[in-house]
Design an enzyme around this catalytic site. Structure first.
Site, PDB file in Angstrom:
ATOM      1  N   ASP A  21      42.544  37.048  45.776  1.00 50.37           N
ATOM      2  CA  ASP A  21      42.281  36.706  44.295  1.00 50.37           C
ATOM      3  C   ASP A  21      42.064  35.356  44.306  1.00 50.37           C
ATOM      4  O   ASP A  21      42.422  34.379  44.935  1.00 50.37           O
ATOM      5  CB  ASP A  21      43.759  37.154  43.633  1.00 50.37           C
ATOM      6  CG  ASP A  21      43.368  37.147  42.191  1.00 50.37           C
ATOM      7  OD1 ASP A  21      42.324  37.176  41.553  1.00 50.37           O
ATOM      8  OD2 ASP A  21      44.312  37.703  41.499  1.00 50.37           O
ATOM      9  N   HIS A  35      36.620  45.834  37.730  1.00 49.86           N
ATOM     10  CA  HIS A  35      37.525  45.110  37.047  1.00 49.86           C
ATOM     11  C   HIS A  35      36.698  43.415  37.077  1.00 49.86           C
ATOM     12  O   HIS A  35      36.221  42.777  36.107  1.00 49.86           O
ATOM     13  CB  HIS A  35      38.507  44.624  37.594  1.00 49.86           C
ATOM     14  CG  HIS A  35      39.362  43.557  37.323  1.00 49.86           C
ATOM     15  ND1 HIS A  35      39.612  43.287  35.898  1.00 49.86           N
ATOM     16  CD2 HIS A  35      40.144  42.142  38.051  1.00 49.86           C
ATOM     17  CE1 HIS A  35      40.601  42.095  35.936  1.00 49.86           C
ATOM     18  NE2 HIS A  35      40.426  41.430  36.945  1.00 49.86           N
TER      19      HIS A  35
END
Ligand code: N7H
Length: 501
Positions: free
Chosen positions: A225, A362
């Site tokens: 991330d 996403h």
């Protein structure tokens, strides 16, 4: 107290000598290793020299901007200490001489030898500013009303899942304490509490921690991330594919911020905090139960493939837009290539092609890149969160169910910085992630029905690259909001000259 609107430049010049000399902000030099993590996939921070030169060109004062805002998801251990101010006069009297020298500006984090033992940042909720008698309108209705006001209709949260501290009225501010050890963090917290001399009490706290060993930089579902934060003019040099965004989208009063603010608010930023629980065993079971059927892949790889297509990146960080059916760890670890895509491909129609990346992924929902013409420059955030909670236990793995033991809750302590919450975090959640009408489906990772109901089925197409029209129904939420608050992270000069007495 209502302060006069004074031109920003005049204020900056007037304030320089008070806090901007490097010698007055640097802590004792005890560091030989960085307090930040640096996984290969994430864009490196600019060197102190590069940042000094870029910021001088853009007129940014990196010694005045709190360090967390432009740094991103690189923390190792980070404590969010939410507090209630019980004696505002005493609190304000300790802010300038006691607390300000501990606050870490951006410039200080860029080189190991200038980093403190523990980096400290400080932000206030609207309720906190009001308690301090700061009544200026900062020009952001979401901040002024607090996150609870957004709860169901805008964010789609189920209010009953909210942690009681976020649902209540006791959170006036938050200290963000980051270091490479929890012991350092705790020692600095004790120091702060001693300095504040009983003027605050703890309302709630959440300990964030990078995941262990080779999972460092990966969140709890297992995905790397923090790769695709934007480059900010005046701070970072863009990598291939990285969008370059004006500093005023993140910092009040800088180029690109068009709202009228009180002069003292310049170089502050709004911090949207969210405690987002992740139901990891349930997510893993969903991937196994609905694994794709690429004949060249093993069953495990077919489960990974489904997860990668829901996310838009493989766990390694490799973007599915560039490598749609097989992971590519070498690409993932190369910041020169791992963000260099925009969903368009020669000979493919951007509006119908899901063979590379599903519309609902996403990554694509929260930043459509070339899917919008011209490419969107108005709705961006800097993500600076960190995972919290322990690793999945054997018992949870075996049962495929998250434990109800609160000490085993895990997730993402989500932090987004922006100069306009309704154009930043709240916009991304409401108008893109939760909106089935926008590029076809609700975000399979963070989307909700936008009405405050849990586990509303989602029916994205595009997840199966062999048959992009096939719909795979998702009947449960893998991310559950436990609530949060909106804060204002003021500049160091604002702390000294407006908040402190
Ligand atoms: Fe998301 N994840 O770790 O699974 N996110 N996110 N996010 N997110 C991104 O490229 C994740 C959340 C954005 O520019 C990646 O950095 C999880 C919220 C944006 O291409 C991964 C949660 C919001 C981007 C995750 C969560 C966003 C992004 C890919 C909650 C805003 C960049 C790594 C628990 C409302 C898009 C990367 C771009 C990327 C994860 C929440 C926004 C892996 C687990 C609430 C803008």
């Amino acid at each position: 107290m209502r302060l006069a609107f004074v031109p920003f430049l005049a204020v900056a010049v007037a304030l320089q000598p008070a806090f901007c000399t490097p010698s007055s902000v640097l802590k004792p030099r005890t560091r030989t290793n960085s307090l930040l993590i640096s996984p290969a996939a994430l864009p490196a921070l600019p060197s102190a020299q590069q940042a000094a030169s870029a910021s001088a060109d853009a007129g940014l004062n990196l010694t005045n901007i709190q360090g967390d805002i432009l740094i991103g998801m690189k923390k190792n251990k980070e404590l969010f200490f939410f507090f209630t101010i019980i004696n505002s006069t005493l609190f304000r009297s300790q802010l300038g001489s006691g607390i300000l020298p501990l606050i870490t500006p951006t410039s200080q984090l860029l080189a190991v030898d200038t980093q403190p033992t523990t980096a400290v940042n400080l932000a206030f909720s609207q309720r906190g500013l009001t308690t301090l008698d700061i009544t200026d309108d900062l020009g952001d209705t979401a901040f002024a009303n607090g996150q609870i006001d957004n709860v169901a209709s805008i964010l789609g949260d189920e209010t009953s899942n909210w942690e009681s501290a976020f649902a209540g009225t006791s959170i006036h501010g938050v200290f963000l304490l980051a270091s490479d050890t929890v012991d350092n963090v705790n020692a600095t917290l004790s120091q702060i509490q001693a300095l504040l001399n009983g003027s605050i009490t703890e309302a709630y706290s959440l300990q964030g921690e990078a995941r262990p060993a080779d999972q460092q930089g990966h969140e709890h579902f297992g995905f790397m991330d923090g790769i695709s934060n934007p480059a900010v003019t005046g701070f970072s040099t863009p990598l291939p594919g990285q969008q370059v965004i004006d500093p005023g989208l993140f910092l009040l009063g800088e180029t690109g911020d068009t709202v009228t603010r009180p002069a003292w608010a310049k170089d502050g930023s709004f911090l949207a905090f969210r405690q987002l629980q992740q139901r990891v065993p349930e997510f893993n079971k969903f991937l196994v139960d609905n694994a794709l059927s690429n004949p060249n892949l093993t069953a495990d790889q077919n489960a990974e493939l489904l997860g990668a297509r829901m996310m838009g990146r493989w766990k390694s960080g490799a973007p599915v837009d560039l490598t749609p059916t097989v992971d590519d760890p070498v690409l993932a670890a190369d910041p020169q290539r791992n963000n260099n895509f925009n969903y368009s491909h020669p000979g493919f129609d951007l509006d119908t092609d899901q063979t590379h990346c599903p519309f609902s992924a996403h990554l694509r929902k929260t930043n459509p890149r070339a899917g919008l013409t011209p490419e969107n420059t108005a709705n961006h955030i800097i993500r600076a969160g960190i995972p919290y909670g322990p690793e999945v236990t054997d018992a949870e793995n075996a049962s495929n169910v998250s434990s109800t033991d609160p000490s085993l809750e895990r997730g993402l302590a989500f932090v987004a910085y922006q100069s306009d919450i309704n154009a930043g975090f709240a916009f991304l959640q409401q108008f893109w992630a939760n909106n089935a009408g926008y590029v076809f489906e609700i975000d399979p990772i963070i989307g909700t029905d936008g009405l405050g109901q849990a586990d509303v089925p989602r029916s994205p197409s595009g997840l199966d690259p062999a048959d992009p029209t096939r719909i795979i129904t998702i009947e449960q939420d893998f991310v559950v909001s436990r609530g949060g608050e909106y804060f204002f992270s003021p500049s160091l000069s604002a702390i000294q000259n407006t908040l402190a007495i």
